[in-house]
Scaffold this motif. Sequence first.
Motif, short mmCIF file in Angstrom:
data_model
loop_
_atom_site.label_atom_id
_atom_site.label_comp_id
_atom_site.label_asym_id
_atom_site.label_seq_id
_atom_site.Cartn_x
_atom_site.Cartn_y
_atom_site.Cartn_z
N ALA B 317 0.87 -1.49 0.05
CA ALA B 317 0.10 -0.08 0.10
C ALA B 317 0.93 1.44 0.10
N GLU B 318 2.16 1.32 0.50
CA GLU B 318 2.78 2.03 0.79
C GLU B 318 3.31 2.93 -0.61
N SER B 319 3.73 1.13 -0.96
CA SER B 319 4.28 1.37 -2.62
C SER B 319 3.17 2.43 -3.24
N VAL B 320 2.46 1.66 -3.52
CA VAL B 320 1.76 2.89 -4.31
C VAL B 320 1.24 3.56 -4.18
N GLN B 321 1.01 3.68 -3.11
CA GLN B 321 0.50 5.38 -2.56
C GLN B 321 1.89 6.53 -3.31
N PHE B 322 3.08 5.76 -2.78
CA PHE B 322 4.53 6.73 -3.43
C PHE B 322 4.33 7.20 -4.69
N ALA B 323 3.90 5.64 -5.21
CA ALA B 323 3.87 5.93 -6.99
C ALA B 323 2.52 6.87 -6.88
N GLN B 324 1.80 6.61 -7.03
CA GLN B 324 1.25 7.91 -7.39
C GLN B 324 1.31 9.65 -6.68
N GLU B 325 2.37 9.08 -5.87
CA GLU B 325 2.52 11.00 -5.47
C GLU B 325 3.76 11.11 -5.81
N SER B 326 4.56 10.58 -6.25
CA SER B 326 5.79 10.74 -6.53
C SER B 326 5.27 11.68 -8.24
N PRO B 327 6.06 12.83 -8.20
CA PRO B 327 5.97 13.65 -9.16
C PRO B 327 6.27 12.66 -10.43
N GLU B 328 5.61 13.53 -11.81
CA GLU B 328 6.66 13.23 -13.14
C GLU B 328 7.74 13.96 -12.61
N PRO B 329 8.80 12.96 -13.76
CA PRO B 329 10.41 13.96 -14.20
C PRO B 329 9.85 15.44 -14.72
N ASP B 330 10.98 16.53 -14.30
CA ASP B 330 10.63 17.20 -14.49
C ASP B 330 10.51 17.28 -16.27
N PRO B 331 10.17 18.27 -17.10
CA PRO B 331 10.46 18.49 -18.27
C PRO B 331 12.68 17.85 -18.42
N SER B 332 13.10 18.68 -18.07
CA SER B 332 14.54 18.58 -17.98
C SER B 332 15.03 17.77 -17.82
#
Lengths: 452, 342
Positions: B317-332
Motif C-alpha cells: 500500500a505504501e509503494s502504491v501511495q508513493f508511486a501515485q504521489e511521486s511527481p512525474e519527472p521534470d521536463p529537464s
Amino acid sequence: MTDILMPALSPTMEEGTLTKWHIKAGDSVSAGQVIAEIETDKATMEVEAVDEGEVLEILVPEGSENVKVNTPIARLAGEDGAAAPAPKADVPAATAEGKTGDPEKAPQQTSTPKVELRDPEIPADAKLVKTTVRDALRDAMAEEMRRDDRVFLIGEEVAQYQGAYKVSRELLQEFGERRVVDTPITEHGFAGLGVGAAMSGLKPIVEFMTFNFAMQAIDHIINSAAKTLYMSGGQIRADIVFRGPNGAASRVGAQHSQDYSAWYAQVPGLKVIAPYDAADAKGLLKAAIRDPNPIVFLEHEMLYGTEFDVPEVDDYVLPIGKAKVRREGKDVTITAHARMVGFALQAAEKLAEEGIEAEVIDLRTLRPLDHETIVESVKKTNRLVSAEEGWGPMGVGAEVVARVIEHAFDYLDAPPLRVHQEDVPLPYAANLEALSLPGVDKIIAAVKQVVA
Amino acid sequence: MAKAPAKNAQTNAPDKIPNTPTASKEDLLRFYREMVLIRRFEERAGQLYGMGLIGGFCHLYIGQEAVAVGVQESVKQGHDKIITGYRDHGHMLAAGMDPKEVMAELTGRIGGSSKGKGGSMHMFDVPTGFYGGHGIVGAQVALGTGLAFAGKYRGDDSVAFVYFGDGASNQGQVYESFNMAQLWKLPAIYIIENNQYAMGTSIDRSSSTTELYMRGASFGIPGEQVDGMDVLAVRDATARAVKRAREGGGPYILEVKTYRYRGHSMSDPAKYRTKEEVDEVKKTRDPIDHIKLLLAAANATEEELKVIDNEIKAIVAESVQFAQESPEPDPSELYTDVYVEA
C-alpha cells in the motif's frame, strides 16, 4: 619463357617485401612448390609456383622492400618452351585491384598527401614520427592498456593471429591472454558479452573484423549499449569502444563493403568517430577508450598501411567532437571524413591549379557533429560540398547540409551538393566498383557545379 | 491438458545429489514473506495498470515467485550480479530493491528506480547487483555472460545469475553465450524459467526439443530440471550450481519448471490455454500454498502468517501511495542521462 610476377596476397595489397627466395637460378621448380616468402601489410605468406620449369634468373633479390604487385620477380624457362605463359600485367583481368585505368583509385594513398595545416593540438616543438594508421591504433590501445587494467581487447583473431589486419600486433605478447581475448566467430554473442562486462565496470575494446559483421551485433550496440544509461536513469553505463574497419575495402563485394557512418551517427547515447590520419587515429582512439560512453570507432582498411606524421608526445589525446580544418580556402567548403578526406585534399590541390581555393574540413567525429566549424567555414566560402563514402539518402552529407541550411542559409550562394556512393550495393567488377565509389573526380565535378 | 511442472527433477549433471530439502521455520517464514510480497505487489500492479496509472507493457510474475526467491538464497548481495528479461518485477523485489522505487518506475514517476525513464522492463540497481530488466528477448543472456566474464577478469569469486525464459531459449545468442561461457569457464548460472509459454506459443509448438536443461549439452554445460513451484528445490539446486561456479567449475543450466498465472502481458487474454489448465496449476501446484504446507509442518501458526500478510499489505500500500504521489519527472530530465559527462 615465363615470368613469375609479384602476387597480390590480400584484397588491398599493392606492394610487399620479398623476404626470402627458396630457389636460385638453375633450379628446376614444379607446380605447387614453395618458391618464396612475401611479407604483406597483414602477414608473411609463402608463394607457390604455378608453372614448371628451370629457373633462368632471379629478377628481384630477397630482402627487397616495396615490390609492386605484378612486378616480374623471377624468370622460368618453360619445359621444352611449352609452359603456358603467365598472365601479363597489362591484361586487365589479372591485374591487382585499382590499376585498371581507374580514375578514382589511381591516386592511392600509399604516401601521405600534403596536409597544409598543422593541427593546433600538436605542440609546436613536438617531433613528428612517420607512423601507419595501423600502428597508431595499436599504440593507442597499448598505451591505454598500460594505463588502466580495466581496459581489455576482445574480438576475432585479435590475440594469437595478431589481428586480422595486424592492428593488435604484439598486444598479446605484452598483455597476455587475460586482456587480449580471441573469440569464436560470434559477433552477436561477444558484443553482448562486452557490453555486460562494461556494465559491470570494465572498459572493453570490442574489435569487429569489419563493421559489416557488426550487423549481427547491432542490437547490443544500440539497444544494450547506447540506451542503458538513459533507461537506468543514469545508474548503469556502458563504457565500451566498438572498433574495426568500416566502408569499402577493395573488390570484396557488397556484403563486405558498407559504410555504416550514418547508421550509428543517428543514435543518441553513442559517440561516433571516424578518423582519417594516423595522428587522429591515435589521439581519438585514446580519447574514446577513456570516454565513459559507448563509442563506435570507424576505421578504414584502405588507410591502415598509410603513413602520416604522428607527434611524439607522452600522452596524445584529442578532444572528441571537434572537426579539423585541414586546408584553408575561400571559394568552397568541402566536408569529408575518413578516407574521403584524402580524396578531398587531392581534389583541392587540383582545383587550386584552376584557381579554385577549397577549404577542406575533416569531420573526425560524426556524433556529436561539430557543425560550428562547418558553419563558420560556409559563412566565409558561401558554398558547400559534402563528401562521404556511404550512400547518399539519409546520409552524413544530408545531415551536414541540413545543419548548414539551418544555421547559414542566408550565406549560401548555391545549393549545397552531396558526393557519395552510387545508390546501389557495391559491385565486384573493378570498373563498376570504381563507378560506384566516390573519389577525387566526383568531388571536383561537384565543386565546379557549386562554384559555377 | 495441464502441463504440471515436473515433480521429479531430472538431471544430466555428472553426479546426482539427492534432493531432500529441509529448511528451518525461520527460513520458511522468510521465503513465505518474500513470495507473498511479490504476489501482492504484482496484483496491485495489475490493478494500477487497469486504472491507467501504469502504461505500455506490464508482464506479471504471479505463479513464478518460488523461482526468484529460491535463487536469491545463493546471491551474495553487492558481490554477485543478477540479470533478467522483461518479466522482471519479481526478480527485483527478491533481490532486495525498494518496492516503492519499483512501483514508482511502473507509474513513470521521478521516484522510480530509473527516474521514470525506463519503465516496467528497464530497471537497474547497482547496490543489490541487479543489472536489468532487458526488453530484447535473449539479450540478457549475452550481457549476463559478460557480467560473469567481468567477475572472472577481476579474479573475485562472484557469480552472474542469468534468467531467461523458454521463449528466449530458442534465440541464437543464447548458444553463442553458452559456447563462450563454457570455453572460458565463466561463473554464469543460467536459469531458464520454463513457464511453458513464449507469449502465446506453447513450448511444444516452438521447440524441437523441450528438455531445456539439455540445451547446453553440445557445449558440455551440465544442466538439471528443477521444480520451480517448490522454493526449497530451487534453493538447493541453485546452491549446488553456485558452489560449483565459485570453485571455477564454469557455467550451469537450471531449467526451472514453473507457470505464469496471468497472460503474457496485461493485454493478453491467454486464449491459447484453457481456464481449466490454469485452475489446475493454481489448485495443485501453487508455490505459496506449497510453502504454507511446509510452514504448517514446521508448526508455524495462522497468527504468524497473518502478521506477515499484514506487513506485506502495508508495504505494498505504501509503494502504491508513493508511486501515485511521486511527481512525474521534470521536463529537464528529458535531456539528462544520454551521455556520461567525461
